[in-house]
Scaffold this active site. Structure first.
Site, PDB file in Angstrom:
ATOM      1  N   ASP A   1      -1.225  -0.224  -0.941  1.00  0.00           N
ATOM      2  CA  ASP A   1      -2.278   0.055   0.004  1.00  0.00           C
ATOM      3  C   ASP A   1      -1.523   1.139   1.059  1.00  0.00           C
ATOM      4  O   ASP A   1      -0.499   1.276   1.059  1.00  0.00           O
ATOM      5  CB  ASP A   1      -2.616  -1.179   0.857  1.00  0.00           C
ATOM      6  CG  ASP A   1      -3.630  -0.857   2.046  1.00  0.00           C
ATOM      7  OD1 ASP A   1      -4.645  -0.204   1.609  1.00  0.00           O
ATOM      8  OD2 ASP A   1      -3.289  -1.256   3.017  1.00  0.00           O
TER       9      ASP A   1
ATOM     10  N   ASP B   1      -3.032   2.325   4.664  1.00  0.00           N
ATOM     11  CA  ASP B   1      -3.415   2.139   6.134  1.00  0.00           C
ATOM     12  C   ASP B   1      -2.767   0.672   6.488  1.00  0.00           C
ATOM     13  O   ASP B   1      -3.521  -0.288   5.750  1.00  0.00           O
ATOM     14  CB  ASP B   1      -4.528   2.468   6.575  1.00  0.00           C
ATOM     15  CG  ASP B   1      -5.006   3.826   6.607  1.00  0.00           C
ATOM     16  OD1 ASP B   1      -4.336   4.619   7.323  1.00  0.00           O
ATOM     17  OD2 ASP B   1      -6.081   4.272   5.824  1.00  0.00           O
TER      18      ASP B   1
END
Length: 218
Positions: A16, A18
């Protein structure tokens, strides 16, 4: 240094963006707070739920009468591209991904590509060859399709990969994809209960390439 997953190695690592490789919370919450004020909404009521989700999905969940979620999401994204003040890499993240073979890792983000590229640049992280963004998938996290697609583009299946996540929606996506999950807690403000291994950041993590070409996490 002990193996993170005893007796298990991986074909590839999926990240991922953020909250995992970089922190954009300060900038994102500024933008969403300004946007919510236009509709008389107290952003504090929904900000914890925007992380790890596509902007259009977050707008839809608010169910604001007369609002076009696609148009509002586009406006929010443009504002986020303009405001990257405070965006920074999670400690150790740049160094960790720099040690990985280029064909063995991918970023899987709910952000649109233009915003994702802008934030990576702000954080000083080079984009990988496989880079899945909001435009690439019909349904955002927690749907597992994003991680399945990233694994497939790397030439593997998601259940042979490890996923690095921070947010509940992304963790559920990794689980549903059948991947091993590592939770990065650098941006968490409260204790986080999870059955998965957790690390505060990447400074204590190490990935090595075994003789058979597979990745070992320690």
């Amino acid at each position: 240094m002990d193996a993170l997953f005893q007796g298990r190695s991986f074909a590839a690592l999926l990240f991922d963006m953020d909250g995992t490789l970089l922190s954009s919370i300060e900038a994102a919450e500024r933008v969403w707070t300004r946007w919510a004020a236009q509709f008389g909404i107290d952003a504090r009521t929904f900000l914890p739920d925007i992380h790890g989700r596509r902007a259009v999905d977050s707008v839809r969940r608010l169910n604001i009468p007369g609002v076009d979620p696609e148009a509002e999401a586009e406006a929010i994204t443009l504002a986020e591209i303009e405001d990257v003040a405070g965006v920074h890499a999670i400690p150790g993240a740049r160094e960790f991904v720099a040690t990985l073979p280029k064909d063995r890792w991918a970023i899987v983000t709910s952000a649109p590509r233009a915003l994702a590229v802008r934030r990576l640049e702000a954080a000083g992280i080079a984009a990988p060859e496989v880079f899945i963004t909001a435009e690439d998938i019909p349904r955002g996290k927690p749907d597992p399709a994003c991680y399945q697609l990233a694994a497939r583009k790397l030439g593997w299946t998601a259940d042979d990969c490890a996923v690095f996540e921070d947010a509940p929606a992304g963790i559920r996506a990794g689980e549903a994809a059948g991947a091993a999950v590592v939770v990065i807690t650098a941006t968490h403000q409260h204790p986080f209960e999870t059955p998965h291994p957790t690390r505060a950041d990447f400074r204590s993590l190490h990935a090595s390439v075994r003789d058979d070409g597979r990745l070992q996490l320690r």
